[in-house]
Design an enzyme around this catalytic site. Structure first.
Site, PDB file in Angstrom:
ATOM      1  N   HIS A   1       8.853   5.761   5.523  1.00 46.73           N
ATOM      2  CA  HIS A   1       7.805   7.223   5.910  1.00 46.73           C
ATOM      3  C   HIS A   1       7.793   6.076   6.738  1.00 46.73           C
ATOM      4  O   HIS A   1       7.172   4.970   6.025  1.00 46.73           O
ATOM      5  CB  HIS A   1       7.135   7.480   5.439  1.00 46.73           C
ATOM      6  CG  HIS A   1       5.932   7.459   4.157  1.00 46.73           C
ATOM      7  ND1 HIS A   1       6.533   7.395   3.116  1.00 46.73           N
ATOM      8  CD2 HIS A   1       4.692   6.763   5.060  1.00 46.73           C
ATOM      9  CE1 HIS A   1       5.740   6.600   2.570  1.00 46.73           C
ATOM     10  NE2 HIS A   1       4.655   6.335   3.407  1.00 46.73           N
TER      11      HIS A   1
ATOM     12  N   GLY B   1       0.810  -0.991   0.013  1.00 46.02           N
ATOM     13  CA  GLY B   1       0.127   0.022   0.189  1.00 46.02           C
ATOM     14  C   GLY B   1       0.565   1.172  -0.234  1.00 46.02           C
ATOM     15  O   GLY B   1      -0.091   2.119   0.281  1.00 46.02           O
TER      16      GLY B   1
END
Ligand code: AMP
Ligand code: ZN
Length: 114
Positions: free
Chosen positions: A100, A93
């Site tokens: 991050h 996803g």
């Protein structure tokens, strides 16, 4: 990397609500929060995903996670709990290809994730 959104946030050429920064990482609030606390912690250097990290990045990875803990404290969710998420690749996803760490908190998190 010149056309990377998060590199531009590190360089301050795109605005963000900064929460924390040090010599290795920068943390800022997610523009589309999925929880009352939703902060992203990123390395200053461009790394496409966690899959690209090497043994020499162990210190960077440690700092990324420890900064996530600090965000939990700064945002007041350390006691209630929080979740770290690192989406990786297509099935993971990932939509922004600069590593991050999502720090999510302030509500109960469901399991399993969607
Ligand atoms: P991921 O889907 O794991 O790659 O997460 C990317 C995250 O970046 C999403 O939660 C977005 O809402 C967030 N995002 C995208 N653009 C920005 C921006 N300019 N400032 C802050 N967060 C952003
Ligand atoms: Zn980047």
């Amino acid at each position: 990397m010149s056309d990377c959104l998060f590199c531009k946030i590190v360089a301050r050429t795109i605005p963000a609500t900064l929460v924390y920064e040090d010599d290795l990482v920068v943390a800022f609030d997610d523009i589309n929060p999925q929880a009352p606390t939703h902060t992203l912690v990123i390395p200053r250097k461009h790394v496409t995903s966690i899959a690209e990290l090497e043994d020499s990045d162990v210190g960077l990875l440690g700092r990324l996670m420890l900064a996530g803990n600090l965000i939990g404290k700064l945002k007041g969710v350390a006691d209630s709990g929080y979740r770290f998420v690192i989406n990786t690749g297509k099935d993971g996803g990932q939509s922004v290809f600069h590593l991050h760490l999502h720090v999510l908190g302030g509500r109960h998190m469901a399991w399993p994730p969607g």
